[in-house]
Design an enzyme around this catalytic site. Structure first.
Site, mmCIF file in Angstrom:
data_model
loop_
_atom_site.group_PDB
_atom_site.id
_atom_site.type_symbol
_atom_site.label_atom_id
_atom_site.label_comp_id
_atom_site.label_asym_id
_atom_site.label_seq_id
_atom_site.Cartn_x
_atom_site.Cartn_y
_atom_site.Cartn_z
ATOM 1 N N HIS A 261 91.021 63.655 49.898
ATOM 2 C CA HIS A 261 91.794 63.480 48.666
ATOM 3 C C HIS A 261 91.442 62.141 47.992
ATOM 4 C CE1 HIS A 261 95.487 63.960 46.145
ATOM 5 N NE2 HIS A 261 95.415 62.645 46.125
ATOM 6 N N GLU A 262 91.561 61.068 48.761
ATOM 7 C CA GLU A 262 91.283 59.749 48.179
ATOM 8 C C GLU A 262 89.800 59.627 47.793
ATOM 9 O OE1 GLU A 262 93.786 58.138 47.256
ATOM 10 O OE2 GLU A 262 95.274 59.143 48.516
ATOM 11 N N HIS A 265 89.438 60.821 44.324
ATOM 12 C CA HIS A 265 89.783 59.743 43.380
ATOM 13 C C HIS A 265 88.637 58.731 43.310
ATOM 14 C CE1 HIS A 265 93.936 60.775 42.492
ATOM 15 N NE2 HIS A 265 94.300 60.763 43.758
ATOM 16 N N GLU A 291 94.160 63.047 39.391
ATOM 17 C CA GLU A 291 94.618 63.906 40.484
ATOM 18 C C GLU A 291 93.782 65.193 40.561
ATOM 19 O OE1 GLU A 291 96.502 62.707 42.638
ATOM 20 O OE2 GLU A 291 97.400 64.363 43.753
HETATM 21 ZN ZN ZN Z 1 96.138 61.561 44.468
#
Ligand code: ZN
Length: 497
Positions: A261-262, A265, A291
């Site tokens: 997830h990160e 980003h 996101e």
């Molecule tokens: Zn996030």
């Protein structure tokens, strides 16, 4: 002598440079700062915040904006101007004593919230929330809005977005999602989720998570991964991106999917155009678009069967005790188990957006005055029953679970769900453009997908607002269709529907 535009951009760059220093200090505070550093750090951050605000509201910016307005033909310069104008207008409309009052109320509210959550007593947090809500309503009135006060607050996180549009999209999503959750609950096939709750030694998790981040394209010469209580991605510049995660030896998912997830980003941050560093053209569009990048890599790629067809042999070798007896199919089922649950941050892909819809509806009603703060616990529980069919036993597992309202962040929640919808729509467009994307992932080739995201999304910075970007990249305005089809295609086989 530099022209007016160059002078303006120089002022903008200085301000954003200061803001990036703040980010680094925040990152340090969450990762390596010794406990006794906290007092001096608070002072450092407060001084920087004040200096940054003074610069943001420097009257020279307003004068230059007025002077240049309408004289530029270059679309990149025009985008920089548009966003600088937005930031400046927002900043000058809010007097610094109001900002200070919000910061103070927020810091009391956060302490009260933590205590209230510990004791599961909403009444302890209630007066603080009333105060913050009043202050943020004042902000909304000062900033102004076309539709409703909530728009002015939402705009801080998702520039140009409106409550009415979000409500319409969520209304389309809510029914089909609840229905799909019901079908899954009644399915005769159920994955064995206990597999991911076996023993996963931390050193092996660290090495494997890093390997995945590297494989999908995160550049460790321009970034790093460290440990913090709450995971985040801090992107000071494209060449220095800081990710954090946390490890739980009894659970495979938080670190592995947290890092993916990160990383999503982080890939966005690393993909911004460094020629435009510290200006809007070198910055992310919105929280929702940010996101979308994290959810795309975490879920659409990272929880797909194709991804694990490639990585599962390595994964099994990394965790032989936990996964030695587990087939690929059972593993893919386990990482994709769906279960209505009380806590948003632990929710699966199918139920997650329902948690957001609930929060959006409540905070919109709070801001407009239709819902009194004291009635939040009852309203929360009733809505939870309505959308997910479960009721929290206490406020800690209900309306006190998230930190956001305690610092006055009303309008933040919808960006999570918008991110999921943007992600599915982008991913469908990438599949259309890249042909055999699933096969590429199966072979461990992520380069084409990353290049596609770089070209279509990352390198544009804030050239387009979210709604326009989505339409340009996918050919259609934001819709729930791609997300709902994605869920059905993925989860129907897992649950034998
Ligand atoms: Zn996030």
């Amino acid at each position: 002598m530099p022209g007016d535009y160059d002078t303006l951009i120089e002022l903008v760059r200085e301000t954003q440079t200061l803001a990036s220093v703040q980010e680094l200090l925040d990152w340090d505070q969450e990762t390596y700062m010794p406990p006794n550093g906290v007092t001096a750090r608070a002072e450092q951050l407060a001084t920087l915040a004040k200096t940054t605000h003074d610069r943001q509201t420097d009257p020279r910016i307003g004068e230059l904006l007025d002077k240049i307005d309408g004289t530029l033909n270059d679309p990149l310069q025009a985008a920089n101007l548009r966003e600088t104008r937005r930031d400046y207008d927002r900043a000058v409309k809010i007097p610094s004593d109001l900002i200070a009052r919000i910061a103070k109320a927020g810091s009391h509210a956060q302490k009260a919230w933590a205590k209230a959550r510990e004791q599961s007593a909403f009444s302890k947090f209630e007066p603080h929330l009333v105060k913050l809500l009043d202050l943020k309503r004042e902000v909304a009135e000062l900033i102004g809005y076309e539709g409703e006060p909530y728009d002015a607050l939402l705009d801080e996180f998702e520039p140009g977005e409106r409550a009415e549009t979000v409500a319409k999209v969520f209304a389309e999503l809510r029914g089909p999602l609840s229905e799909f959750v019901r079908q899954i609950a009644e399915a005769s096939t159920r994955p064995d989720e206990s597999i991911v709750r076996r023993e996963f030694p931390r050193p092996a998790q660290e090495a494997f998570a890093r390997k995945l981040a590297e494989a999908v394209g995160f550049d460790f010469e321009s970034g790093r991964i460290d440990v913090s209580t709450h995971p985040f991605c801090s992107g000071a510049t494209p060449s220095d991106v800081r990710l954090t995660t946390r490890y739980n030896e009894r659970h495979f998912s938080p670190a592995i999917f947290g890092v993916l997830h990160e990383t999503g980003h982080g890939l966005y941050q690393q993909g911004l155009d460094s020629a435009h560093m510290f200006t809007p053209m070198g910055s992310a569009v919105s929280l929702g678009i940010h996101e979308s990048q994290s959810r795309l890599w975490e879920n659409m790629v990272g929880r797909s069967r194709a991804f694990w067809e490639h990585f599962y042999p390595d994964c099994r070798a990394a965790f032989p005790a936990a996964l030695g007896d587990v087939s690929l199919d059972r593993f893919v089922g386990a990482i994709n188990a769906v279960q209505p649950s009380l806590i948003r941050v632990e929710a699966d892909e199918v139920t997650y957006n329902l948690h957001i819809i609930l929060r959006f509806e409540l905070e919109r009603a709070m801001v407009s005055g239709k819902l009194a703060v004291r009635d939040i616990p009852d309203a929360w529980n009733a809505k939870m029953q309505e959308v997910l069919g479960i009721t929290p036993a206490n406020d800690a597992d209900g309306c006190l679970q998230d930190i956001h309202w305690s610092f006055g962040a009303f309008g933040y929640f919808p960006t999570y769900a918008l991110g999921n919808l943007y992600a599915a729509q982008f991913y469908a467009a990438a599949q259309r453009d890249l042909g055999d994307l699933t096969d590429q992932i199966r072979r461990g080739n992520f380069k084409n997908l990353l290049d596609w995201l770089r070209v279509n999304i990352h390198r544009h910075g804030q050239r387009y607002r979210a709604a326009e970007l989505v339409e340009r990249v996918t050919g259609k305005p934001l819709s729930t269709g791609p997300f709902l089809s994605y869920l059905r295609d993925k989860f129907a086989p897992i649950y034998g529907l």
